[in-house]
Design an enzyme around this catalytic site. Structure first.
Site, PDB file in Angstrom:
ATOM      1  N   SER A 555      53.395  30.883  54.076  1.00  0.00           N
ATOM      2  CA  SER A 555      53.214  31.828  52.979  1.00  0.00           C
ATOM      3  C   SER A 555      52.044  32.740  53.308  1.00  0.00           C
ATOM      4  O   SER A 555      51.132  32.365  54.056  1.00  0.00           O
ATOM      5  CB  SER A 555      52.932  31.085  51.670  1.00  0.00           C
ATOM      6  OG  SER A 555      52.520  31.985  50.656  1.00  0.00           O
ATOM      7  N   TYR A 568      48.773  24.734  46.117  1.00  0.00           N
ATOM      8  CA  TYR A 568      49.830  25.379  46.900  1.00  0.00           C
ATOM      9  C   TYR A 568      49.252  26.083  48.124  1.00  0.00           C
ATOM     10  O   TYR A 568      49.727  25.911  49.252  1.00  0.00           O
ATOM     11  CB  TYR A 568      50.568  26.383  46.011  1.00  0.00           C
ATOM     12  CG  TYR A 568      51.662  27.156  46.728  1.00  0.00           C
ATOM     13  CD1 TYR A 568      52.909  26.598  46.939  1.00  0.00           C
ATOM     14  CD2 TYR A 568      51.419  28.461  47.180  1.00  0.00           C
ATOM     15  CE1 TYR A 568      53.913  27.314  47.591  1.00  0.00           C
ATOM     16  CE2 TYR A 568      52.413  29.181  47.832  1.00  0.00           C
ATOM     17  CZ  TYR A 568      53.657  28.602  48.038  1.00  0.00           C
ATOM     18  OH  TYR A 568      54.639  29.308  48.675  1.00  0.00           O
TER      19      TYR A 568
END
Length: 678
Positions: A555, A568
Site C-alpha cells: 500500500s 494497517y
C-alpha cells in the site's frame, strides 16, 4: 445448419465422441457423403464432409468439418505417386476443398473419401486397440467378429491406408468395418444411423469378448509393497513429490502438470509387470504423440521416503534423457525435425499415481487420459494374448512426421504467462479477483484462494473450467490452511510459479482507539499471512528450479503517514520490508520478489465495503460514495485507482519484460507525492 447430411454427421460425431469408451479426446474422425449446390454453376456437386485436423468428435461443430469435392478427391488415385510422397497427398487435399472456411483436412481424409460408403467412422476405442495391438490380432479379429470385420495390417495413416481399406471393403462386401493393426477401428454404413450402430457393435463386441474370455491379472500378480497408499497419504506424497517431478519434466521447457490416482492407474502401478509393460510404450498414434514413446517409472516401493524418491527420480531422469536421445539418433535422418525435448511426459509413481505434463493444463490432463487409455489397451491385449505395439521406427516416423511439425506450427502463439501457475490470496473479490482474471487471461493457471470457499469457487468457475482455475478456502493466518492451499495448486496443476499476497483487511482507528486485538488481527492477516504464504511457496519454487515470482500487494500507506491508521499502515510497512528481505534471500534461486503500492481502491473492494470505506470517508469529511473521487483529486493525475490498474502492475512484474527486476515497489496511486519512494 441447413444441410441434413451435415446435421446427422454432427449428431453422430457428438454421440460417439462424448463416450470415452468409443474414442479418446480429439481422436478419430467421422464423415458423410452427400450433395450440395455449387454456387458457381447452380448444379449439384457430390461432397465429402469429414472432421478436420485437430478437432474433437464430442464437441464437433460444422466449422470443424472439411468439405471436399469427391470427384477431385477420387481423381487423386490416378496421380498418387506412392508411399514416398504421402505428405504431398495431404497438401493436395487443399485443391479438393469446396468453398471457403472450414477446418484443415486431416491425414485420414483419404480413408473417408475412398471407402465406398456414404458414412464412415474411424475411432480409437480401448477395446478395439486392444485387439489391434495383440500379438495375434489378425486371428483374434476373425475369432471375435467372424467375417463382419476384417483385419488391416499396420500402416501409417495416409493415402495408401485409404486405398488399402477401400480395397478390403470391396473384397469383403459382408464386412461392416475393420480393425487397423496397432491403431484402432473403422466402420461404415449406408446411413448415419447404420454407421454409428456398426461402430458401437464392434466396440461392444470387443469389450464383451475381453470381459468374457480374458485371463485374470493380465498385469501379473499384485505386489503388496506397491499397493496404493491410503488416499490422504498418497495425495500428500503426490504433493510433496510434485515440485521435483515438475523440475525433471521441465528441463527442456516449462510444462503444466496433472495428477491422477484413478483406480486403473493404481492397479497398473501395483502390478508385477509394471516396468516390463511400461517400457513397451503406447501404440495408437494419438496416444504416443501426447505421452511420448514411453513413461518414466519410479522403481521404488510405495512407502519409500520423499528424499529417496527425489534422489532416484534424478537418476532415472538422466537415464531417460540419454535413452530418448539415443532413440532419436537411431532413427533421425538429415531432414528430420530437430529433437523436441527429451523429458518425460508421463511419470508413474507406485502407490501414489500418475503425473502427466503438457504445454497447458488441458494438454497435460489429456496426456494422462491417453495413458489411462493405453493402460486399458494393455490390459485387454494381455488378457487375450500379449501386447505388441507398433515398432519403434514407426513410432519415430509419426512423432517426427513433417505433418505433425506443420500441425505444431499452426498452433497459436502461447500467451505471455503460458505454463505459469499462480496462487492469489484474497482473490474472491476486488483487487485479488482482478489479478486472478488478468493472470488467467494471459495464459496462467490460477488458484483462487480466499477465506470464503464458495465465493472462491464461483470466481474460478467464472474465469473458466478446472483446466484454468480452481477455488480453495485458505485462511492465511493458519499454517495448515496455507499448506493445504499450496498442496491444492500442486495437485491441480503440478507446481507453482507465481504467488500474489493480496489477502488483507483494515480497521480505521486512531492510536488510542486501536486495541491489541485490532493490532494482532491485521498483523496476523497481512504480515504473518504473507510470511506463511511466501515461505510455503518458496519451498516449491526452490525445488522446481524454474525461478518464479512472489508479489506483495502492499500500500502507499507503507510509506505514507496518514491519520487514524496505525495498525494497517504498520503491517503494510512490514509487508514492504518482507519484499526487500525475500528479494535478497531468494534471488540465487531465480525467484523475483516485488511489491505494489496502490492508493485506496474503493470500487469492488471487500475491505472498503466492509466498513473501512465509511470510516475513511468520515476521517476526510466526505460522503462515502464520493470517497473514490476524493482519493482521485488528491493525486497528480486526478484518476481513481481501480482493481484492474493493480492487476496490470502484477502482470508487468511477472512478465518477461521485467525479468531482471526484483526488490522493487511499484506505486499504483495516480501520483501521491507524499508516497513517493525515496
Amino acid at each position: 445448419m441447413s444441410n441434413p447430411v451435415v446435421a446427422a454427421l454432427i449428431a453422430r460425431s457428438n454421440a460417439l465422441g462424448s463416450d470415452p469408451r468409443n474414442t479418446n479426446y480429439a481422436g478419430g474422425n467421422t464423415s458423410a457423403k452427400g450433395t450440395a449446390t455449387d454456387p458457381v454453376t447452380g448444379t449439384d456437386v457430390e461432397l465429402l464432409w469429414v472432421k478436420g485436423s485437430g478437432g474433437d468428435l464430442g464437441t464437433l461443430r460444422e466449422s470443424g468439418l472439411s468439405a471436399l469435392r469427391l470427384d477431385r478427391l477420387r481423381a487423386l488415385v490416378g496421380s498418387y505417386p506412392g508411399l514416398e510422397h504421402e505428405d504431398e497427398m495431404v497438401a493436395a487435399f487443399d485443391y479438393c476443398l469446396h468453398g471457403t472456411g472450414g477446418a484443415v483436412p486431416s491425414i485420414d481424409t483419404a480413408m473417408h473419401g475412398l471407402i465406398d460408403a456414404a458414412h464412415v467412422d474411424h475411432l480409437h476405442p480401448d477395446s478395439g486397440i486392444a485387439i489391434a495391438t495383440a500379438a495375434d490380432g489378425r486371428e483374434l479379429t476373425g475369432k471375435i467378429f467372424g467375417q463382419k470385420v476384417v483385419w488391416v495390417p499396420w500402416r501409417r495413416p495416409g493415402f495408401q491406408l485409404g486405398l488399402d481399406i477401400a480395397r478390403l471393403k470391396e473384397e469383403n462386401p459382408q464386412a461392416i468395418g475393420c480393425i487397423l493393426g496397432g491403431h484402432g477401428i473403422t466402420a461404415w454404413g449406408n446411413t448415419s444411423e447404420e454407421s454409428q450402430a456398426n461402430s458401437l457393435w464392434i466396440i461392444h463386441t470387443a469389450e464383451n469378448h475381453i470381459a468374457g474370455h480374458g485371463r485374470p491379472e493380465p498385469f501379473g500378480a499384485k505386489l503388496p509393497q506397491r499397493a496404493a497408499l491410503p488416499e490422504a497419504q498418497r495425495r500428500a506424497k503426490a504433493a510433496a513429490l510434485a515440485p521435483a517431478i515438475r523440475a525433471i519434466a521441465s528441463e527442456d521447457k516449462p510444462v503444466v502438470g496433472h495428477f491422477s490416482d484413478a483406480p486403473e492407474v493404481l492397479e497398473f502401478l501395483g502390478s508385477a509387470r509394471l516396468e516390463e509393460l511400461a517400457a513397451l510404450g503406447t501404440s495408437c498414434p494419438d496416444h504416443f504423440l501426447r505421452t511420448k514413446i514411453k513413461p518414466l517409472v519410479l522403481d521404488l516401493d510405495a512407502d519409500a521416503g520423499i528424499e529417496a524418491c527425489t534422489a532416484r527420480l534424478a537418476e532415472l531422469h538422466a537415464a531417460y534423457r540419454a535413452d530418448y536421445g539415443a532413440y532419436y539418433r537411431r532413427h533421425a535422418t538429415d531432414d528430420s525435425p530437430a529433437m523436441r525435448g527429451a523429458d518425460p511426459a508421463i511419470v508413474l509413481v507406485p502407490g501414489v499415481g500418475m503425473f502427466s505434463y503438457g504445454a497447458n493444463k488441458q494438454t497435460a490432463r489429456v496426456a494422462g487420459e491417453f495413458y489411462r487409455n493405453a493402460i486399458n489397451v494393455m490390459r485387454g491385449a494381455e488378457a487375450l494374448s500379449s501386447y505388441a505395439p507398433i515398432d519403434e521406427s514407426e513410432k519415430f516416423g509419426i512423432e517426427y512426421w513433417a505433418l505433425e511439425e506443420a500441425k505444431l506450427t499452426r498452433m497459436p502463439k502461447p500467451k505471455a504467462l503460458a505454463t505459469r501457475i499462480a496462487l492469489v490470496t484474497g482473490a474472491a473479490s476486488g483487487i485479488g479477483r482482478a489479478i486472478a482474471e488478468r493472470l488467467a487471461a494471459e495464459g496462467a493457471c490460477v488458484v483462487i484462494a480466499d477465506l470464503d470457499a464458495d465465493k472462491a469457487r464461483d470466481v474460478a468457475a467464472s474465469i473458466g473450467g478446472t483446466d484454468v482455475a480452481i477455488g480453495v478456502r485458505v485462511d492465511v493466518t493458519s499454517e495448515d490452511e496455507v499448506a493445504a492451499g499450496v498442496e491444492a495448486a500442486l495437485l491441480a496443476f503440478g507446481g507453482l510459479d507465481l504467488v500474489v499476497n493480496n489477502a488483507g483487511l483494515s480497521l480505521s482507528k486512531s492510536l488510542l482507539e486501536t486495541t491489541v486485538k485490532d493490532w494482532e488481527l491485521q498483523h496476523d492477516v497481512m504480515a504473518k499471512g504473507s510470511f506463511l504464504v511466501s515461505r510455503a511457496a518458496a519451498r516449491v519454487l526452490i525445488e522446481q528450479k524454474l525461478g518464479g515470482d512472489i508479489i506483495y500487494i502492499s500500500s502507499k500507506n507503507s510509506v505514507f503517514a496518514g491519520p487514524n491508521n496505525i495498525a494497517y499502515s504498520a503491517t503494510k510497512a512490514d509487508q514492504a520490508h518482507q519484499v526487500r528481505l525475500l528479494a535478497a534471500e531468494l534471488g540465487e534461486h531465480g525467484v523475483k520478489v516485488n511489491g505494489i503500492n496502490p492508493d485506496g481502491v474503493v470500487r469492488g473492494s471487500g475491505i472498503f465495503a466492509g466498513g473501512w470505506g465509511a470510516k475513511r470517508a468520515a476521517v476526510y469529511g466526505v460522503p462515502e460514495e464520493d470517497l473514490g473521487k476524493f482519493y482521485a483529486q488528491r493525486t497528480l493525475l486526478k484518476r481513481e485507482v481501480l482493481p484492474e490498474n493493480v492487476a496490470n502492475a502484477v502482470f508487468a512484474l511477472c512478465s518477461a519484460d521485467l525479468s531482471h527486476t526484483t526488490g522493487l515497489h511499484i506505486p499504483v496511486d495516480a501520483g501521491v507525492p507524499a508516497a513517493f519512494l525515496r
